[in-house]
Write a protein that holds these residues in place. Structure first.
Motif, PDB file in Angstrom:
ATOM      1  N   TYR A 220      63.984 -54.933  -3.492  1.00 56.71           N
ATOM      2  CA  TYR A 220      64.036 -53.468  -3.445  1.00 56.71           C
ATOM      3  C   TYR A 220      64.919 -52.917  -4.563  1.00 56.71           C
ATOM      4  O   TYR A 220      64.533 -51.977  -5.279  1.00 56.71           O
ATOM      5  CB  TYR A 220      64.556 -53.017  -2.075  1.00 56.71           C
ATOM      6  N   VAL A 221      66.111 -53.499  -4.744  1.00 57.70           N
ATOM      7  CA  VAL A 221      67.033 -53.026  -5.783  1.00 57.70           C
ATOM      8  C   VAL A 221      66.437 -53.246  -7.170  1.00 57.70           C
ATOM      9  O   VAL A 221      66.470 -52.360  -8.043  1.00 57.70           O
ATOM     10  CB  VAL A 221      68.398 -53.740  -5.648  1.00 57.70           C
ATOM     11  N   ALA A 222      65.864 -54.443  -7.399  1.00 58.77           N
ATOM     12  CA  ALA A 222      65.273 -54.740  -8.707  1.00 58.77           C
ATOM     13  C   ALA A 222      64.089 -53.818  -8.996  1.00 58.77           C
ATOM     14  O   ALA A 222      63.931 -53.336 -10.128  1.00 58.77           O
ATOM     15  CB  ALA A 222      64.839 -56.200  -8.741  1.00 58.77           C
ATOM     16  N   SER A 223      63.263 -53.551  -7.994  1.00 63.23           N
ATOM     17  CA  SER A 223      62.089 -52.690  -8.196  1.00 63.23           C
ATOM     18  C   SER A 223      62.493 -51.252  -8.490  1.00 63.23           C
ATOM     19  O   SER A 223      61.844 -50.565  -9.288  1.00 63.23           O
ATOM     20  CB  SER A 223      61.177 -52.730  -6.963  1.00 63.23           C
ATOM     21  N   ARG A 224      63.540 -50.777  -7.850  1.00 61.53           N
ATOM     22  CA  ARG A 224      63.995 -49.409  -8.134  1.00 61.53           C
ATOM     23  C   ARG A 224      64.478 -49.280  -9.582  1.00 61.53           C
ATOM     24  O   ARG A 224      64.348 -48.218 -10.193  1.00 61.53           O
ATOM     25  CB  ARG A 224      65.115 -49.010  -7.161  1.00 61.53           C
ATOM     26  N   ARG A 225      65.033 -50.362 -10.119  1.00 62.64           N
ATOM     27  CA  ARG A 225      65.491 -50.326 -11.510  1.00 62.64           C
ATOM     28  C   ARG A 225      64.328 -50.460 -12.483  1.00 62.64           C
ATOM     29  O   ARG A 225      64.353 -49.892 -13.579  1.00 62.64           O
ATOM     30  CB  ARG A 225      66.506 -51.451 -11.738  1.00 62.64           C
ATOM     31  N   VAL A 226      63.314 -51.232 -12.096  1.00 61.03           N
ATOM     32  CA  VAL A 226      62.181 -51.456 -12.996  1.00 61.03           C
ATOM     33  C   VAL A 226      61.225 -50.267 -12.985  1.00 61.03           C
ATOM     34  O   VAL A 226      60.769 -49.817 -14.043  1.00 61.03           O
ATOM     35  CB  VAL A 226      61.440 -52.755 -12.585  1.00 61.03           C
ATOM     36  N   ARG A 227      60.914 -49.779 -11.795  1.00 57.64           N
ATOM     37  CA  ARG A 227      59.938 -48.686 -11.669  1.00 57.64           C
ATOM     38  C   ARG A 227      60.640 -47.342 -11.807  1.00 57.64           C
ATOM     39  O   ARG A 227      60.995 -46.693 -10.832  1.00 57.64           O
ATOM     40  CB  ARG A 227      59.219 -48.780 -10.318  1.00 57.64           C
ATOM     41  N   ARG A 228      60.866 -46.936 -13.037  1.00 56.90           N
ATOM     42  CA  ARG A 228      61.542 -45.671 -13.337  1.00 56.90           C
ATOM     43  C   ARG A 228      60.807 -44.946 -14.449  1.00 56.90           C
ATOM     44  O   ARG A 228      60.103 -45.560 -15.255  1.00 56.90           O
ATOM     45  CB  ARG A 228      62.990 -45.906 -13.801  1.00 56.90           C
ATOM     46  N   ASP A 229      60.945 -43.632 -14.438  1.00 57.83           N
ATOM     47  CA  ASP A 229      60.533 -42.864 -15.619  1.00 57.83           C
ATOM     48  C   ASP A 229      61.631 -41.875 -15.957  1.00 57.83           C
ATOM     49  O   ASP A 229      62.523 -41.593 -15.147  1.00 57.83           O
ATOM     50  CB  ASP A 229      59.181 -42.163 -15.403  1.00 57.83           C
ATOM     51  N   SER A 230      61.576 -41.344 -17.155  1.00 58.84           N
ATOM     52  CA  SER A 230      62.673 -40.512 -17.658  1.00 58.84           C
ATOM     53  C   SER A 230      62.765 -39.169 -16.962  1.00 58.84           C
ATOM     54  O   SER A 230      63.815 -38.523 -16.982  1.00 58.84           O
ATOM     55  CB  SER A 230      62.501 -40.295 -19.173  1.00 58.84           C
ATOM     56  N   VAL A 231      61.684 -38.720 -16.329  1.00 59.58           N
ATOM     57  CA  VAL A 231      61.661 -37.386 -15.707  1.00 59.58           C
ATOM     58  C   VAL A 231      62.068 -37.449 -14.242  1.00 59.58           C
ATOM     59  O   VAL A 231      62.975 -36.744 -13.794  1.00 59.58           O
ATOM     60  CB  VAL A 231      60.258 -36.755 -15.846  1.00 59.58           C
ATOM     61  N   HIS A 232      61.412 -38.326 -13.460  1.00 60.58           N
ATOM     62  CA  HIS A 232      61.606 -38.341 -12.012  1.00 60.58           C
ATOM     63  C   HIS A 232      62.554 -39.433 -11.533  1.00 60.58           C
ATOM     64  O   HIS A 232      62.828 -39.534 -10.339  1.00 60.58           O
ATOM     65  CB  HIS A 232      60.252 -38.516 -11.310  1.00 60.58           C
ATOM     66  N   GLY A 233      63.042 -40.256 -12.427  1.00 64.23           N
ATOM     67  CA  GLY A 233      63.888 -41.368 -11.995  1.00 64.23           C
ATOM     68  C   GLY A 233      63.034 -42.474 -11.412  1.00 64.23           C
ATOM     69  O   GLY A 233      61.918 -42.742 -11.879  1.00 64.23           O
ATOM     70  N   SER A 234      63.506 -43.124 -10.349  1.00 62.01           N
ATOM     71  CA  SER A 234      62.772 -44.230  -9.757  1.00 62.01           C
ATOM     72  C   SER A 234      61.519 -43.730  -9.047  1.00 62.01           C
ATOM     73  O   SER A 234      61.548 -42.736  -8.311  1.00 62.01           O
ATOM     74  CB  SER A 234      63.659 -44.981  -8.759  1.00 62.01           C
ATOM     75  N   THR A 235      60.388 -44.402  -9.285  1.00 62.91           N
ATOM     76  CA  THR A 235      59.128 -44.038  -8.625  1.00 62.91           C
ATOM     77  C   THR A 235      58.982 -44.740  -7.273  1.00 62.91           C
ATOM     78  O   THR A 235      58.011 -44.498  -6.560  1.00 62.91           O
ATOM     79  CB  THR A 235      57.928 -44.413  -9.514  1.00 62.91           C
ATOM     80  N   LEU A 236      59.921 -45.616  -6.945  1.00 64.59           N
ATOM     81  CA  LEU A 236      59.893 -46.307  -5.655  1.00 64.59           C
ATOM     82  C   LEU A 236      60.534 -45.409  -4.595  1.00 64.59           C
ATOM     83  O   LEU A 236      61.698 -45.032  -4.706  1.00 64.59           O
ATOM     84  CB  LEU A 236      60.640 -47.641  -5.750  1.00 64.59           C
TER      85      LEU A 236
END
Length: 677
Positions: free
Chosen positions: A567-583
């Motif tokens: 969960y922690v690793a996915s929140r760091r990987v799945r990010r964009d510059s506008v909305h932050g984490s997509t998870l």
């Protein structure tokens, strides 16, 4: 006759003394006496055990069961003598002021004491105790009714122009006008009687609509049960201490006296309830011998048992080996159903281009649970408010599909068939597991508006038709690898569903076993096409799921660390510059729910790393459909990468899943620093 009545009074006193009822009666009298206030009616509740009292005296026992009104008068006389002899209530003047409510703890387990509206004849004129069962499908708000009233003669010279000679009390089935009217006459001088409003006693009343539990079979999408039965709602009156004792959607067993209430030209059959008992689901049955044998054969691996279960599941609808990921997700959702507060839920949203086969599969799966409801498009998914049909003018809350599916599955069909406001309400329910019903006070005769919050304890299933959605808008070109165009569905609603599953076979590329299955079933609908259909019947799966869903499972520290690390690793990987984490923040809850479901399906009580791995692969596949691939980079069908045809293929799958586990650990160590696995 007088001698028999006197004997029954003596037996009633002996019973009250032996059962502890006399002590409770004295305690209740003390509360009235301490109030230092005169009442028109003194109300007492006496609990009766029919078995015990029948042993003391069969005549009195029979009297209580079959003539409860007259039996109450016997206890009324006993209580009046006790009050006067022991000086328990100084303000009491006449026996008519005592109101006795007899409440049997149970009734004899005989057919003649069971009342069912789906069976004839319906004897509502006997005015004796019956037991009945049903589901509360509509509930009114609590209103007031007249428990008792004092009347006085209008002729001043008449001796009954004062005192407590004329007392009117509510009887089962009586309307308000039967208790309080202006056409009563004095029995001594025939002058009109007038109510003394200072002494009117009010109580709480709630009207509930119940229906036979057989209605649940009629609301399923698919059933082998060819029996026909009549279903009709019946009205239940809950008074005083029983008001608000029922919750909408629950299954109850009641004891009460049937009556017929006249409302204008319309007569309504109803039951005046004396006791309410929640019916709990039957305990988990045993697991079938074939499942036990399969479990023993696959005990060397934590993954094989559930893989074979999914592979052979629903062979009456689709051939074994097809739709394995979808069938595993369905089984996980089925075992993750219960009626507890703050339970783990597992909702499914399926993307498909073959709605016919999918609909058949989901309808079949619904029937494996006692409460699997296919929502009819013409009705409401969530509770609504309407005016009570009994002429009170008060509000009545209707249950609808989601509440009737309590502790089960609510299959709502095509998601795109609902308008924006319904989807917003669905999103709110998926997030909070509650729905709020607004009752405007002015419309329903109340002084203030009310808001009633109702718990929604069910899993939701829905699907999205790819072909129909592609016609509604132009698809975008800037997709990531593995991502599907889900732009028509609000992102928050998409995140509300625990799993997004993509159906493997489009309709124009049906595999030959599926095409063969469809043609064979069209010619011989009742035929058993596969050996596993005979070895693992629908009833076997019903028993298995009922057993598995009642298992209490706990997370092991290893599984918890693996889930947390992913969960922690996915929140760091799945990010964009506008909305932050997509998870979404709900992803962790979904992972735990999936892990527990796989553990239950594996007939274990501790969540292992192997269960957590399956949960992570399913969720990662779902996230890939929503947002595209991540650094973990799982295969398109990560849980079933190839067909399961023999033991070698099961061994290959185990080796593949071990590689996935190793890859997951690398992913966590690379993108989740500080997480110790």
């Amino acid at each position: 006759m007088h001698r028999e009545i006197q004997k029954m009074r003596e037996i009633a006193l002996v019973y009250l003394d032996r059962s502890g009822g006399l002590q409770k009666f004295v305690h209740d009298c003390k509360k009235y006496n301490d109030a230092k206030q005169s009442y028109a009616v003194y109300r007492f509740i006496i609990s009766i055990n029919p078995s015990d009292i029948a042993e003391l005296d069969a005549t009195l026992g029979n009297y209580i069961l079959h003539n409860p009104m007259q039996a109450a008068q016997i206890f009324q006389s006993v209580c009046f003598v006790a009050i006067k002899t022991l000086s328990l209530i100084e303000q009491l003047q006449t026996e008519a002021q005592i109101s006795i409510l007899l409440k049997p703890t149970h009734l004899p387990p005989l057919p003649s004491y069971v009342l069912s509206l789906s069976a004839f004849p319906f004897n509502y004129t006997s005015q004796r105790f019956y037991t009945s069962e049903g589901i509360a499908i509509a509930m009114g708000t609590v209103t007031k009714y007249t428990q008792g009233a004092r009347f006085l003669c209008t002729e001043e010279t008449c001796p009954f122009s004062e005192g407590f000679r004329y007392i009117r009390v509510h009887l089962p089935g009586a309307t308000e006008s039967a208790t309080v009217r202006n056409d009563f006459l004095c029995s001594l001088c025939s002058s009109p009687l007038q109510e003394d409003m200072k002494f009117r006693v009010l109580g709480d009343k709630q009207i509930v609509e119940m229906i036979d539990a057989k209605v649940l079979n009629a609301l399923k999408g698919y059933s082998n049960d060819k029996s026909h039965f009549r279903i009709q709602t019946f009205t239940v009156f809950l008074r005083d201490e029983l008001a608000n004792k029922m919750q909408i959607g629950n299954h109850y067993k009641i004891i009460g006296i049937p009556a017929c209430v006249q409302n204008g030209l319309q007569a309504t059959a109803c039951i005046e309830v004396s006791s309410v008992q929640l019916c709990k689901p039957n305990g988990p049955p045993f697991v079938g011998d074939n499942f036990k044998y399969l479990f023993s054969l696959t005990s060397s691996s934590c993954w094989r048992f559930t893989a074979i279960l999914a592979n052979i599941f629903a062979s009456q609808v689709v051939p074994p080996g097809t739709y394995n990921t979808l069938k595993l997700a369905i089984l996980l959702s089925l075992v993750q159903t219960c009626e507890k507060e703050n339970a783990d839920y597992l909702d499914l949203l399926i993307v498909t281009s073959d709605t016919l086969i999918l609909d058949r599969l989901l309808n079949y799966s619904l029937c494996l649970l006692p409460r699997g409801i296919r929502h009819p498009p013409s009705s409401e998914i969530f509770p609504s408010v309407s005016k009570d049909k009994h002429g009170t003018g008060s509000a009545s809350i209707q249950a609808c599909s989601a509440v009737l599916a309590k502790g089960g599955i609510c299959y709502i069909g095509d998601l795109f068939s609902y308008k924006k406001d319904k989807l917003e309400l669905l999103q709110s329910v998926l997030e909070s597991r509650t729905t709020t019903v607004f009752i405007p006070g002015k419309k329903y005769g109340e002084e203030a508006d009310q808001q009633v919050t109702i718990s929604v304890q069910t899993n939701f299933w829905s699907f999205v038709d790819v072909d129909s959605s592609s016609k509604k808008h132009t698809q975008k070109d800037n997709f990531l690898i593995g991502q599907m165009d889900m732009s028509l569905i609000p992102p928050n609603l998409l995140d509300g569903f625990g799993l997004l599953i993509y159906n493997e076979f489009p309709s124009y590329q049906l595999p030959s076993p599926l095409a063969y299955h469809i043609l064979k079933k069209a010619i011989h609908p009742e035929a058993m096409l596969y050996r596993v259909s005979q070895q693992f019947r629908t009833q076997d799966y019903k028993d298995f799921i009922l057993f598995a869903k009642n298992l209490h499972v706990e997370l092991s520290s290893e599984a918890e660390n693996l889930i947390q690390g992913y969960y922690v690793a996915s929140r760091r990987v799945r990010r964009d510059s506008v909305h932050g984490s997509t998870l979404s923040s709900s992803a962790l809850t979904i992972l735990i729910s999936l892990s527990k479901a796989h553990t239950k399906l594996s007939l274990r009580k501790k969540v292992l790393e192997e269960d957590a791995l399956i949960a992570i692969l399913l969720l990662e596949s779902s996230l890939t459909l929503k947002h595209g691939k991540s650094a973990l980079c799982v295969a398109p069908n990560p849980v079933f990468p190839f067909d399961l045809s023999d033991e070698n293929s099961l061994q290959e799958r185990d080796s593949y899943l071990m590689q996935c586990h190793h890859q997951l650990l690398k992913f966590i160590s690379a993108y989740g620093p500080g997480i110790h696995i």
